[in-house]
Design an enzyme around this catalytic site. Structure first.
Site, PDB file in Angstrom:
ATOM      1  N   GLY A  82      13.040   3.435  -2.281  1.00 56.76           N
ATOM      2  CA  GLY A  82      13.606   2.437  -1.795  1.00 56.76           C
ATOM      3  C   GLY A  82      15.224   2.537  -1.272  1.00 56.76           C
ATOM      4  CB  THR A  83      18.102   4.009  -2.950  1.00 62.99           C
ATOM      5  OG1 THR A  83      18.092   3.072  -4.088  1.00 62.99           O
ATOM      6  CG2 THR A  83      19.409   4.392  -2.629  1.00 62.99           C
ATOM      7  CD  GLN A 143      12.220  -6.320  -6.808  1.00 62.69           C
ATOM      8  OE1 GLN A 143      11.123  -6.534  -7.319  1.00 62.69           O
ATOM      9  NE2 GLN A 143      12.564  -5.463  -7.498  1.00 62.69           N
ATOM     10  CG  ASN A 195      17.428  -6.897  -6.662  1.00 60.59           C
ATOM     11  OD1 ASN A 195      17.894  -7.650  -5.876  1.00 60.59           O
ATOM     12  ND2 ASN A 195      17.991  -6.223  -7.543  1.00 60.59           N
ATOM     13  CB  CYS A 220      19.653  -0.808  -9.186  1.00 63.30           C
ATOM     14  SG  CYS A 220      17.967  -0.396  -8.786  1.00 63.30           S
ATOM     15  CB  SER A 264      10.350   0.918  -3.776  1.00 69.03           C
ATOM     16  OG  SER A 264      10.169   1.761  -4.837  1.00 69.03           O
ATOM     17  N   GLY A 265       7.387   2.789  -4.124  1.00 65.82           N
ATOM     18  CA  GLY A 265       6.199   2.929  -4.912  1.00 65.82           C
ATOM     19  C   GLY A 265       6.240   2.590  -6.266  1.00 65.82           C
ATOM     20  CG  HIS A 266       9.841   2.589  -9.147  1.00 65.03           C
ATOM     21  ND1 HIS A 266      10.532   2.172  -9.956  1.00 65.03           N
ATOM     22  CD2 HIS A 266      10.768   2.810  -7.924  1.00 65.03           C
ATOM     23  CE1 HIS A 266      11.951   1.695  -9.852  1.00 65.03           C
ATOM     24  NE2 HIS A 266      11.925   2.279  -8.354  1.00 65.03           N
ATOM     25  CB  THR A 280       8.494  20.155   1.424  1.00 68.97           C
ATOM     26  OG1 THR A 280       8.788  21.435   1.955  1.00 68.97           O
ATOM     27  CG2 THR A 280       6.815  20.324   0.936  1.00 68.97           C
TER      28      THR A 280
END
Lengths: 384, 384
Positions: free
Chosen positions: B70-71, B180, B150, B326, B200-202, B238
């Site tokens: 996300g960052t 979020q 957040n 964060c 973001s994935g996590h 990659t």
């Protein structure tokens, strides 16, 4: 059947490493910045990985920073240093045979008003040390030279280059792209007076999406990715803990048997070169001697287009490359060898075999058998 | 016992997703840029993930780009647009309550000579639409407003804001931090006239180290990470294939039951708020109404230091946050609420509970029982 000779492009993650990564995602899933135990546990995994990598590079753990891969590591090393030190001068030096992630960054810096000199290399890609000395000026703030070239496998003598560099101008900083070297040959950046040394996980059976950079203590670096102040503000963003677990595991594996691996791969490369001797059309661009990494064999099949041969081999389950994967989807693809003065035909017929200790003599036998069938056919076909 | 109420910081990867990631690392390990089948197979996984995410955002797959998280997605959206469009103007607008990855990027742009205006927000963090209209100028090239905050969970009406923005200045571009929001509430960036939307994935049970950004077709973006021209030159390096497989799987899971999840979490949040009513010292910063995300509950324990309470809960296996992970390792930590006009005590006693449909009423019962024991004790102790 899969015979994979494209290890310089990427590698298969070792099952035990994949498992460790999997575990970390399910069990140690805390955010390393969180103040509670789950955060601490995740942070410990990062600390461990820094220890592993720094031990291998003979640097201190606090000099290791994680990135999203080799490309970001190279970008950060170059852009971060050039931007931070531009008040001292705006002259930079690199080679004409760097990886795209280095080349593009120098071109961007040139656009931004930096002056870039390209040091001469011989027809194997070896840097001309006298030319380097000539090029270094008072306002030269940064030099980038890749350790092992990804297309032809030439190994630069980083130790000598570091010495020369610092003798000529002690304040010039030295960035090295170590992505094809790390875990395969001796890499001692600090001892060799290197200030930034980039590595990647997926070239050594770790996962994609993780890289790291050694940045010598005291070196200023302007961050590229900014935000939550992670990694001492050098690289923000929640750390890729599973990726870090992966590069940790991969590093542990390769360093355990680096010398043994090198010997294995050397025998494989030598065996293939011997087998290729019967092909009149073959030119070996990276012979099996100390100048080249044993992990890479660049060959030109004169009279054949590399891409056609690649697909013909693929039909038989044999995977190779026509150059670096990073530039293979571009028309410039095999242009690399022309920089080294090879003929048009040698450039067009370029194939890169890149090995791994998991490769076997039997695989080489299969490759040679297939080549003996298809090379004459392709030569006839392409001459028509 | 682990009771995890810190899902806004990060989430546990779902075991089936971890397995899919594991599989891709061991089986589909090709480099997506490689010309051969192993490369194509890896590329297919990327194509699939783009389809999944774009379907959820109601955009086209070619408008999705993967980042390291996300960052980086926020950095790229802002820096990439501001740099590409600076000839049209150098005025930018954002809010005072953005995530660090947005805030830091605006501060950097300010250093680089851009002018940044901060739109007013009310004491819940809601953007003042009239103030936004007032601030938009002819030379305003970019506005950034986060979808769901957040720390306090306020939801901005992105649809209205997009309309207002484009009505006031059709050439002003709109970046939204959707990290979020994605997978939790409806996110329709294209319909809402958003030009760049970061995810973001996590945060949705995918792995760390992967994020994505929707960039509307036709929008120019100056890349940050450069090299091998991957992802149409918008983001080189990659591709993190295992990470992409992870965010694909996580997106598929959350969208399948988004409405159901929201209801579950709403009941959890409501149950906790009810349970907190008996504490005199508690101020609810994000009540259970439509203005706030049900996934986040910001509470101030007046008279207690948030960090002390965090560790006391941790002792009982309950994990919460004092603010966003964060920024939690910084002294500015709980400073966020002071922007919204809260008292010093409310700021100091801030705790964020962030939920997930996997949380249960039984966990809330345990939390409340523990709070009933330790809050009076901590109040007595800290008053001494």
């Amino acid at each position: 059947m899969t015979i994979y000779f494209d290890h310089a492009a990427t590698t298969k993650v070792m099952p035990e490493i994949a498992e460790a990564i999997c575990n970390s995602m399910v069990n140690d899933y805390g955010n390393p910045s969180s103040l509670h135990r789950l955060g601490m546990n995740a942070e410990k995994l990062i600390t461990t990985a820094k220890q592993t990598i720094s031990a291998q590079l003979r640097v201190t753990p606090s000099e290791i920073y994680f990135t999203s891969g080799g490309t970001e590591a190279n970008n950060l090393g170059i852009m971060g240093i050039a931007t931070a030190y531009q008040r001292n001068g705006r002259h930079l030096i690199t080679t004409p045979i760097e990886h795209a992630s280095v080349k593009a960054t120098y071109e961007l810096l040139e656009e931004q008003g930096f002056e870039v000199s390209y040091v001469k290399v011989d027809d194997n890609g070896l840097v001309d040390q006298a030319d380097l000395v000539r090029l270094i000026r008072k306002d030269t703030i940064l030099v980038s030279i890749m350790h092992v070239n990804n297309e032809i496998g030439i190994i630069q003598n980083i130790e000598d280059l570091g010495k020369i560099l610092k003798q000529t101008n002690p304040s010039t900083l030295f960035h090295v792209d170590g992505i094809q070297a790390f875990g395969k040959i001796v890499t001692l950046p600090k001892k060799w007076l290197v200030d930034a040394y980039a590595i990647s996980g997926h070239k050594i059976h770790g996962p994609k999406g993780i890289g790291a950079i050694y940045i010598r203590k005291g070196i200023l670096i302007k961050p590229m990715i900014i935000g939550g102040h992670q990694q001492k503000d050098v690289r923000s963003g929640t750390e890729n803990v599973p990726g870090i677990v992966g590069i940790d595991g991969a590093t542990k594996c390769v360093i355990m048997s680096m010398v043994e691996n090198y010997k294995k791969v050397e025998a494989i490369k030598s065996y293939l070169i011997k087998g290729l001797e019967c092909f009149d059309s073959v030119r070996i661009n990276s012979p099996n001697d100390h100048r080249f990494s044993t992990y890479i064999l660049s060959v030109s099949f004169v009279g054949i287009r590399g891409e056609v041969l690649l697909h013909a081999l693929e039909e038989q389950g044999i995977y190779v490359s026509t150059g670096s994967a990073c530039s293979s989807n571009k028309s410039k693809a095999a242009g690399f060898l022309s920089v080294l003065g090879r003929t048009k035909e040698e450039v067009a017929g370029n194939i890169r075999f890149s090995f791994d200790p998991t490769n076997t003599f039997e695989e080489i036998d299969v490759l040679l058998k297939v080549l003996k069938e298809i090379v004459p056919m392709l030569l006839r076909y392409q001459r028509k």
